[in-house]
Design an enzyme around this catalytic site. Structure first.
Site, PDB file in Angstrom:
ATOM      1  N   GLN A   1     -13.765  19.263  -3.773  1.00  0.00           N
ATOM      2  CA  GLN A   1     -13.196  19.791  -2.531  1.00  0.00           C
ATOM      3  C   GLN A   1     -14.128  19.607  -1.332  1.00  0.00           C
ATOM      4  O   GLN A   1     -13.828  20.060  -0.232  1.00  0.00           O
ATOM      5  CB  GLN A   1     -12.797  21.249  -2.687  1.00  0.00           C
ATOM      6  CG  GLN A   1     -13.933  22.247  -2.836  1.00  0.00           C
ATOM      7  CD  GLN A   1     -13.406  23.635  -3.143  1.00  0.00           C
ATOM      8  OE1 GLN A   1     -12.983  23.923  -4.249  1.00  0.00           O
ATOM      9  NE2 GLN A   1     -13.405  24.519  -2.146  1.00  0.00           N
TER      10      GLN A   1
ATOM     11  N   GLN B   1      -5.627  27.845   2.721  1.00  0.00           N
ATOM     12  CA  GLN B   1      -5.831  27.656   1.274  1.00  0.00           C
ATOM     13  C   GLN B   1      -4.871  28.526   0.456  1.00  0.00           C
ATOM     14  O   GLN B   1      -4.245  28.055  -0.493  1.00  0.00           O
ATOM     15  CB  GLN B   1      -7.284  27.992   0.912  1.00  0.00           C
ATOM     16  CG  GLN B   1      -7.531  28.092  -0.586  1.00  0.00           C
ATOM     17  CD  GLN B   1      -8.994  28.265  -0.928  1.00  0.00           C
ATOM     18  OE1 GLN B   1      -9.736  27.298  -0.951  1.00  0.00           O
ATOM     19  NE2 GLN B   1      -9.429  29.483  -1.224  1.00  0.00           N
TER      20      GLN B   1
ATOM     21  N   HIS C   1     -16.228  38.795  -1.666  1.00  0.00           N
ATOM     22  CA  HIS C   1     -15.840  38.468  -3.049  1.00  0.00           C
ATOM     23  C   HIS C   1     -15.672  39.744  -3.874  1.00  0.00           C
ATOM     24  O   HIS C   1     -14.772  39.834  -4.707  1.00  0.00           O
ATOM     25  CB  HIS C   1     -16.917  37.601  -3.715  1.00  0.00           C
ATOM     26  CG  HIS C   1     -17.082  36.246  -3.110  1.00  0.00           C
ATOM     27  ND1 HIS C   1     -18.182  35.905  -2.348  1.00  0.00           N
ATOM     28  CD2 HIS C   1     -16.292  35.147  -3.157  1.00  0.00           C
ATOM     29  CE1 HIS C   1     -18.068  34.644  -1.957  1.00  0.00           C
ATOM     30  NE2 HIS C   1     -16.929  34.160  -2.420  1.00  0.00           N
TER      31      HIS C   1
END
Ligand code: PAF
Length: 282
Positions: free
Chosen positions: A61, A155, A37
């Site tokens: 999700q 994604q 991240h």
């Protein structure tokens, strides 16, 4: 670094930056932040004067029976981790802020086609939840750019398609996968691995790399490569959801001449569902 939870506070910061002609980058996350991240934030920093990191474990999700309740949450630690990264603002909303009419009554954003296979097949409704929340985060933060990790290859393709199809005014940037020294892709879900599973987990990347090398060397018997890799992973204790060689552009089945490939894997090891991929340009 500011931490805000309401859309009004977020809007005030964005308005001030816009007033100063500053660009805004958004890094959407579900928290439990790791070095992967932080690399997204670093890349965001290169593309905008202001960086917003959203931290929201998005309930929509997670499919029925998945790990929504147990998903690691560590907001205080996440704040500390972001302090030195050049993040301007953390947006950590409550579910009622993201879904003001409640989850049951939420408008759903759904991308057909691209979401049907792979993670979309094994996690019904997952990508609807992702596109629904990402569209909402875009509406709230109004970023010029948004950064997503390559580890979630499908994604980022789905989000790119949503943005293109809806003509959303945001550029999508994909950041390379950050790995542990032994090759395991960093993921919040690695925390579910016990000591023994942690020693086995790097095999995923080893198999991807081995198949990547075969493709570089000219092999085009895709089905054989896939099933041999799948078998080796099963022998090592993985429950394999898919191991597939596809076109990097759109996840379609490649023909022999295709020169942009992606090798994708999803497999469970104990309670940990791990995904990874490599792009192979031949
Ligand atoms: O990749 C993730 O962490 C999530 O799917 C995202 C993009 C933050 C949406 O909740």
């Amino acid at each position: 670094m500011h931490v805000v939870t309401s859309k009004q506070e977020l809007a005030e910061h964005i308005a001030e930056w816009r007033h100063n002609d500053e660009h805004v980058a958004l890094v959407p996350t579900m928290g439990s932040l790791h070095a992967g991240h932080l690399a997204l934030v670093e890349l965001a920093r290169e593309h905008a004067e202001r960086v917003v990191v959203s931290i929201f474990v998005n309930p929509t999700q997670f499919a029925e029976g998945e790990d929504f309740e147990n998903y690691p949450r560590s907001l205080e630690r996440d704040k500390l981790r972001l302090k030195t990264t050049g993040t301007d603002l953390i947006f950590a909303p409550e579910a009622t802020t993201v879904y003001p009419f409640g989850i049951e009554n939420a408008t759903i954003v759904s991308v057909p086609g691209l979401t049907e296979n792979f993670c979309g097949a094994s996690r019904p409704g997952h990508f609807d939840g992702v596109t629904t929340v990402v569209a909402r985060l875009f509406a709230l933060a109004q970023p010029d750019v948004a950064v997503f990790g390559q580890k979630d290859y499908q994604q980022q393709l789905v989000i790119r398609r949503m943005v293109e199809d809806m003509n959303l005014p945001v550029s999508i940037i994909t950041s390379e996968t950050i790995r542990e020294d032994d090759g395991l892709a960093m993921s919040s879900r690695n925390a579910y691995l016990d000591e023994e599973q942690r020693t086995i987990a790097p095999m995923l990347y080893a198999e991807l790399s081995a198949v990547g090398n075969e493709l570089q060397n000219g092999r085009r018997d895709f089905a054989e490569l896939e099933s041999a890799a799948q078998q080796r992973l099963m022998d090592a204790g993985f429950v394999v959801e898919y191991f597939a060689i596809r076109r990097a552009l759109n996840l379609e089945v490649p023909d022999r001449d295709c020169d942009d490939l992606v090798v994708l894997v999803a497999a469970k090891l104990g309670d940990a569902r791990l995904i990874d991929n490599i792009v192979v340009t031949v």
